[in-house]
Design an enzyme around this catalytic site. Structure first.
Site, mmCIF file in Angstrom:
data_model
loop_
_atom_site.group_PDB
_atom_site.id
_atom_site.type_symbol
_atom_site.label_atom_id
_atom_site.label_comp_id
_atom_site.label_asym_id
_atom_site.label_seq_id
_atom_site.Cartn_x
_atom_site.Cartn_y
_atom_site.Cartn_z
ATOM 1 N N GLU A 125 -37.492 21.340 -11.710
ATOM 2 C CA GLU A 125 -38.544 20.624 -10.991
ATOM 3 C C GLU A 125 -39.550 19.966 -11.927
ATOM 4 O O GLU A 125 -40.514 19.332 -11.477
ATOM 5 C CB GLU A 125 -39.248 21.565 -10.012
ATOM 6 C CG GLU A 125 -38.341 22.047 -8.889
ATOM 7 C CD GLU A 125 -39.100 22.815 -7.819
ATOM 8 O OE1 GLU A 125 -40.353 22.911 -7.912
ATOM 9 O OE2 GLU A 125 -38.447 23.307 -6.885
ATOM 10 N N ASN A 153 -36.960 19.658 -25.701
ATOM 11 C CA ASN A 153 -36.470 18.414 -26.292
ATOM 12 C C ASN A 153 -36.753 18.394 -27.794
ATOM 13 O O ASN A 153 -37.423 19.286 -28.336
ATOM 14 C CB ASN A 153 -37.116 17.188 -25.626
ATOM 15 C CG ASN A 153 -36.214 16.561 -24.578
ATOM 16 O OD1 ASN A 153 -35.025 16.367 -24.813
ATOM 17 N ND2 ASN A 153 -36.776 16.260 -23.420
ATOM 18 N N ASP A 203 -39.448 12.666 -26.417
ATOM 19 C CA ASP A 203 -38.167 13.150 -25.898
ATOM 20 C C ASP A 203 -37.280 13.565 -27.079
ATOM 21 O O ASP A 203 -37.714 14.308 -27.953
ATOM 22 C CB ASP A 203 -37.531 12.065 -25.036
ATOM 23 C CG ASP A 203 -36.534 12.598 -24.019
ATOM 24 O OD1 ASP A 203 -35.718 13.467 -24.381
ATOM 25 O OD2 ASP A 203 -36.539 12.134 -22.873
#
Length: 302
Positions: A125, A153, A203
């Site tokens: 989520e 990440n 990221d």
């Protein structure tokens, strides 16, 4: 001083139109770039010499990450388990479960110089701190390193194997740790890059031969290079809102490949952004390092 690379240097390598392209890895044995589309469960490859692109679909909800193995196979993360695909058309052999019982999935990972996989989980989520970082050894042993992670990440190792980098995209920060290669432990966690003031989302990442950390900024339309001291010295604008991850490839490891995503873009954005989800290539920007390979023990539990 920060330099900005001209956008003309960025070219489309594959018009992939990935929903969520991720985890590009250059395989020097096959001379191909391998990556995944997480949401379409695709394991993909690109041969720069011929332009050939291949894809295979896997039976899971999320194909979360990948790693090369020492025997030439591919390790793939399916939901919360790891499997090994012995050849391009062969079945995926279950290797181990990393987590159970949480609404998570496996996400970014990287193999260290001793052949161990460092991989993390993330909250499905995207807001709960359900995730953790794990070390997976060749015999299938899974060792938790730390928790309180939203989205794992940016796992990368410095060229001298003394630093591990780790990003939590939804906390907008990258940290670094002292890394003991022999014992496979980390310590002395400290903040490396803090984007909490702007809520920018670092990221996937990789390092170059000089120790620079190249990071894709999801929803940020750019790649940046951090010097080892944490200062940004290079910015590369991209023709895609959502770059996701980077790696160096090509015969000289001097092409920066960048995956991207169409996910979270509305119809209006997609109509304007024709290159969203494509695989990009930037030649001659820096030089990378070969990926380490996971040293799987074939007697590991299935």
């Amino acid at each position: 001083m920060t330099s900005t690379v001209r956008s003309q240097k960025v070219e489309v390598a594959v018009a992939a139109a990935d929903v969520l392209g991720q985890t590009p890895l250059w395989c020097e044995r096959s001379a191909r770039l391998w990556w995944i589309d997480i949401d379409r469960q695709l394991h993909r490859s690109f041969d720069p010499a011929t332009g050939l692109c291949t894809s295979s679909r896997h039976d899971c909800r999320f194909l979360g990450s990948q790693a090369l193995t020492s025997d030439g196979a591919h390790m793939l993360a399916q939901d919360l388990s790891l499997g090994i695909r012995d050849c391009e058309s062969g079945p995926l052999r279950r290797f181990c479960d990393v987590e159970q019982g949480l609404d998570n999935r496996l996400n970014d990972g990287r193999v260290d110089a001793r052949g161990r996989l460092w991989i993390g989980t993330m909250d499905n989520e995207l807001h709960r701190a359900n995730g953790s970082l794990y070390r997976v050894d060749g015999d299938g042993t899974v060792t938790p390193m730390f928790g309180d992670v939203i989205v794992t990440n940016g796992i990368a190792f410095s060229p001298d194997n003394r630093i591990l980098y780790f990003t939590d995209t939804r906390r907008y920060c990258t940290w670094c740790f002292d890394f003991d290669l022999d014992d496979g432990v980390i310590g002395n966690r400290r903040l490396f890059a803090d984007h909490t003031a702007t809520s920018e989302r670092p990221d996937g990442a990789c390092v170059d031969v000089d120790g620079g950390l190249w990071t894709a900024f999801f929803s940020g339309s750019r790649i940046v290079r951090y010097r080892p001291d944490g200062q940004i010295d290079t910015v590369i604008p991209l023709p895609a809102t959502n770059p996701t991850c980077v790696c160096f490839g090509g015969s000289r490891l001097n092409t920066l490949f960048v995956t991207s995503a169409r996910k979270f873009l509305d119809d209006g954005q997609l109509s304007r952004e024709h290159e969203a989800g494509h695989l990009f290539a930037i030649h001659g920007i820096s030089q990378g390092l070969p990926e380490h390979r996971f040293a799987a023990n074939l007697c590991a539990p299935n």
